[in-house]
Design a protein around this motif. Structure first.
Motif, mmCIF file in Angstrom:
data_model
loop_
_atom_site.group_PDB
_atom_site.id
_atom_site.type_symbol
_atom_site.label_atom_id
_atom_site.label_comp_id
_atom_site.label_asym_id
_atom_site.label_seq_id
_atom_site.Cartn_x
_atom_site.Cartn_y
_atom_site.Cartn_z
ATOM 1 N N THR A 193 47.772 -47.429 4.517
ATOM 2 C CA THR A 193 48.338 -48.460 3.643
ATOM 3 C C THR A 193 48.768 -47.810 2.341
ATOM 4 O O THR A 193 48.406 -46.658 2.051
ATOM 5 C CB THR A 193 47.301 -49.559 3.342
ATOM 6 N N GLY A 194 49.529 -48.547 1.546
ATOM 7 C CA GLY A 194 49.954 -48.027 0.255
ATOM 8 C C GLY A 194 48.777 -47.729 -0.654
ATOM 9 O O GLY A 194 48.753 -46.710 -1.357
ATOM 10 N N ALA A 195 47.769 -48.621 -0.631
ATOM 11 C CA ALA A 195 46.585 -48.422 -1.477
ATOM 12 C C ALA A 195 45.822 -47.170 -1.055
ATOM 13 O O ALA A 195 45.357 -46.401 -1.913
ATOM 14 C CB ALA A 195 45.684 -49.643 -1.402
ATOM 15 N N ASN A 196 45.711 -46.951 0.260
ATOM 16 C CA ASN A 196 44.995 -45.763 0.729
ATOM 17 C C ASN A 196 45.788 -44.485 0.477
ATOM 18 O O ASN A 196 45.201 -43.402 0.331
ATOM 19 C CB ASN A 196 44.672 -45.899 2.214
ATOM 20 N N LEU A 197 47.107 -44.579 0.431
ATOM 21 C CA LEU A 197 47.924 -43.421 0.067
ATOM 22 C C LEU A 197 47.629 -43.002 -1.372
ATOM 23 O O LEU A 197 47.465 -41.805 -1.662
ATOM 24 C CB LEU A 197 49.409 -43.739 0.237
ATOM 25 N N VAL A 198 47.549 -43.978 -2.260
ATOM 26 C CA VAL A 198 47.223 -43.689 -3.659
ATOM 27 C C VAL A 198 45.829 -43.069 -3.755
ATOM 28 O O VAL A 198 45.611 -42.078 -4.469
ATOM 29 C CB VAL A 198 47.317 -44.966 -4.513
ATOM 30 N N LYS A 199 44.874 -43.652 -3.011
ATOM 31 C CA LYS A 199 43.512 -43.111 -3.029
ATOM 32 C C LYS A 199 43.491 -41.688 -2.491
ATOM 33 O O LYS A 199 42.805 -40.816 -3.050
ATOM 34 C CB LYS A 199 42.593 -44.002 -2.195
ATOM 35 N N PRO A 259 35.345 -44.301 -17.720
ATOM 36 C CA PRO A 259 35.425 -45.712 -17.313
ATOM 37 C C PRO A 259 35.223 -45.954 -15.818
ATOM 38 O O PRO A 259 34.914 -47.078 -15.409
ATOM 39 C CB PRO A 259 36.844 -46.115 -17.741
ATOM 40 N N LEU A 260 35.359 -44.909 -14.988
ATOM 41 C CA LEU A 260 35.197 -45.089 -13.548
ATOM 42 C C LEU A 260 33.758 -45.402 -13.158
ATOM 43 O O LEU A 260 33.508 -45.883 -12.048
ATOM 44 C CB LEU A 260 35.669 -43.831 -12.803
ATOM 45 N N TYR A 261 32.818 -45.168 -14.044
ATOM 46 C CA TYR A 261 31.411 -45.447 -13.737
ATOM 47 C C TYR A 261 31.066 -46.935 -13.817
ATOM 48 O O TYR A 261 30.070 -47.369 -13.250
ATOM 49 C CB TYR A 261 30.498 -44.691 -14.706
ATOM 50 N N ARG A 284 42.179 -51.685 -10.112
ATOM 51 C CA ARG A 284 43.484 -51.253 -10.623
ATOM 52 C C ARG A 284 43.329 -50.449 -11.906
ATOM 53 O O ARG A 284 44.038 -49.462 -12.128
ATOM 54 C CB ARG A 284 44.379 -52.466 -10.853
ATOM 55 N N GLY A 285 42.397 -50.885 -12.739
ATOM 56 C CA GLY A 285 42.145 -50.134 -13.970
ATOM 57 C C GLY A 285 41.614 -48.743 -13.666
ATOM 58 O O GLY A 285 41.979 -47.770 -14.346
ATOM 59 N N LYS A 286 40.768 -48.636 -12.661
ATOM 60 C CA LYS A 286 40.232 -47.334 -12.288
ATOM 61 C C LYS A 286 41.319 -46.434 -11.698
ATOM 62 O O LYS A 286 41.337 -45.225 -11.950
ATOM 63 C CB LYS A 286 39.089 -47.520 -11.285
ATOM 64 N N ILE A 287 42.216 -47.015 -10.918
ATOM 65 C CA ILE A 287 43.330 -46.232 -10.367
ATOM 66 C C ILE A 287 44.197 -45.687 -11.497
ATOM 67 O O ILE A 287 44.567 -44.500 -11.507
ATOM 68 C CB ILE A 287 44.165 -47.091 -9.403
ATOM 69 N N ALA A 288 44.510 -46.541 -12.463
ATOM 70 C CA ALA A 288 45.327 -46.110 -13.596
ATOM 71 C C ALA A 288 44.609 -45.030 -14.404
ATOM 72 O O ALA A 288 45.217 -44.029 -14.817
ATOM 73 C CB ALA A 288 45.665 -47.303 -14.485
ATOM 74 N N VAL A 304 44.245 -37.200 -14.013
ATOM 75 C CA VAL A 304 44.783 -36.137 -13.163
ATOM 76 C C VAL A 304 46.035 -35.531 -13.785
ATOM 77 O O VAL A 304 46.201 -34.300 -13.848
ATOM 78 C CB VAL A 304 45.080 -36.671 -11.751
ATOM 79 N N VAL A 305 46.935 -36.376 -14.266
ATOM 80 C CA VAL A 305 48.164 -35.893 -14.900
ATOM 81 C C VAL A 305 47.844 -35.114 -16.169
ATOM 82 O O VAL A 305 48.430 -34.054 -16.440
ATOM 83 C CB VAL A 305 49.115 -37.068 -15.204
#
Length: 465
Positions: free
Chosen positions: A71-77, A182-184, A191-195, A201-202
């Motif tokens: 899925t798109g979400a799993n691609l991002v993950k 913030p990921l903890y 969505r906030g954690k993905i951002a 990473v960048v």
């Protein structure tokens, strides 16, 4: 400038004089001039290769988790958990490239990082499902990078050659690690954690580019600055590329899904093998020039571009290769698998085209059968065709793999032929196929009786009285 005295590279193999050695810079720039402590070409250490073995399992686990539910979400993950593992590998590569001495501290550091990567590799695929897995993955990653940061800071006291840039990298690395905090927290949305993870990473990539760029050297006004051992760097990147190609090969044998006898699954297994072989061929072939300047030697732009292109190259081939291998086990492709296979291999081929373009050909016009851009033209053409294959929904798994295999083989054949020198022939004329003793006998026969060639044995003289 004479090479400074330092570690004897022969000491690293056996009978070391010290259990813990002083870290010494192996190469650096001094007033813009490259200085190397040792002129001999250095390859990857045994413990670096041992680290690579763990990445075989980690990358396979990431790809397998992604392919199970495309899925798109799993691609991002998939991208966001693969990139950090790449950064840990890059950190240890940088450290060994600049300060390799194979002492007790470096070996323990590699073991420590591998233990942390075991934690990360097990928990990262589950970050979207369980907060405990999220905390374990982020925590192990932060400790791994912090360990490398501490090592760089410690080494900066032992050697002045890279000191300003090392300490700048330490500061920026600590900033990047703080972004992950913030990921903890459960209160932060997914969505906030993905951002947050994407920004971190960048920022890590940009920090690495800035710290080792001419801009940082100019800002710091350094006399001594970092330099790269290019053969070692090329060797390490090639090793990681091979790990990605291993994903094509593992599942075509494990489980014996292609047994028994000649069958369609066996055909798909062989096609998958040929695709991986062609990808390895194209990577090694580079731009096919007789005389070529490697991107790491060509310019700052090509050097950083060559390094950065490896992450999307490996990520795409890893995903596409896993789907190709899984096809041996399954009856056919689902639509999502077909798209992932073709887009992964297509993007990978585009990356290989950029990879070849970054090499600087020094050949005079007319040296080879075709100029560089014409030799390389099949790579983007093949990539575009492969990317568009999923539009033909009536094609089955065997047909899709057959088309991809044929395109990749055509690309390899095209580059192999067009990279020949002008006036080249298919077959080289054989010579010197007989034993030397027989050739001497034939020459004696041709010269006729009484016209033998001089004996090869030294003449014997009577001993002097």
């Amino acid at each position: 400038m004479a090479a400074p005295a330092g570690i004897d590279m022969n000491e690293l193999d056996s009978n070391p004089r010290y259990l813990i050695r002083q870290p010494r810079a192996l190469q650096w720039f001094e007033d813009g001039r490259l200085v190397k402590r040792h002129e001999s070409e250095r390859q990857a250490g045994r413990f670096e290769l041992f680290l690579d073995l763990l990445y075989v399992a980690i990358l396979s686990n990431f790809a397998d988790t992604f392919v199970e539910d495309i899925t798109g979400a799993n691609l991002v993950k998939y991208i966001l958990i693969l990139a950090p593992s790449w950064h840990v590998w890059s950190d240890i590569r940088e450290l060994m490239n600049s300060f390799y001495n194979d002492d007790l501290i470096q070996r323990i550091l590699i073991l420590w990082l591998m233990a942390l990567l075991v934690v990360y590799g097990n928990n990262a695929p589950l970050v979207s499902e369980d907060i405990g897995a999220m905390r374990s993955a982020v925590g192990s990653y932060m400790v791994a990078r912090l360990s490398c940061t501490i090592a760089h800071f410690y080494y900066s006291f032992a050697s002045y050659h890279h000191r300003p840039q090392q300490r700048l990298w330490v500061v920026l690395s600590l900033v990047s690690l703080a972004i992950f905090i913030p990921l903890y927290f459960e209160s932060v949305s997914i969505r906030g954690k993905i951002a947050t993870a994407a920004v971190a990473v960048v920022f890590e990539e940009l920090s690495w580019i800035f710290c080792f760029s001419p801009a940082a050297k100019k800002m710091l006004r350094v006399k001594y600055s970092t330099a790269v051992d290019i053969p070692h760097e090329v060797d390490r990147y090639a090793a990681f590329y091979i790990i990605a190609l291993g994903e094509f090969l593992y599942l075509i044998v494990v489980g014996s899904h292609a047994a028994v006898g000649l069958n369609e699954r066996l055909l798909r297994a062989v096609w998958t093998l040929i695709i991986a072989f062609c990808l390895n061929w194209l990577y090694v072939h580079a731009d096919g020039s007789v005389v070529s300047t490697h991107p790491l030697r060509h310019s700052v732009f090509t050097a950083f571009s060559w390094s950065l292109i490896h992450l999307p190259l490996i990520a795409s081939l890893l995903a596409g290769g896993h789907v190709a291998a899984v096809s041996v086990e399954e009856e056919g492709f689902e639509d999502a698998q077909r798209w992932l296979l073709c887009e992964g291999l297509g993007v990978g081929m585009l990356c290989l085209w950029v990879f070849a373009v970054l090499h600087g050909s020094q050949d005079e016009p007319g040296t080879l059968a075709l100029d560089k851009h014409l030799r390389m033209i099949m790579r983007p053409i093949t990539a575009v065709i492969v990317i568009l294959i999923p539009l033909a929904r009536h094609l089955g798994a065997t047909s899709v793999l057959s088309i991809i295999m044929a395109l990749f083989v055509l690309c390899v054949v095209w580059e192999s032929i067009t990279s020949l020198r002008c006036g080249a022939h298919i077959w080289e004329r054989w010579s010197e196929t007989d034993y030397p003793e027989r050739r001497r006998g034939d020459d004696t026969f041709k010269n006729g009786p009484g016209r033998e060639l001089p004996s090869q044995e030294p003449s014997q003289k009577e001993p002097s009285p």
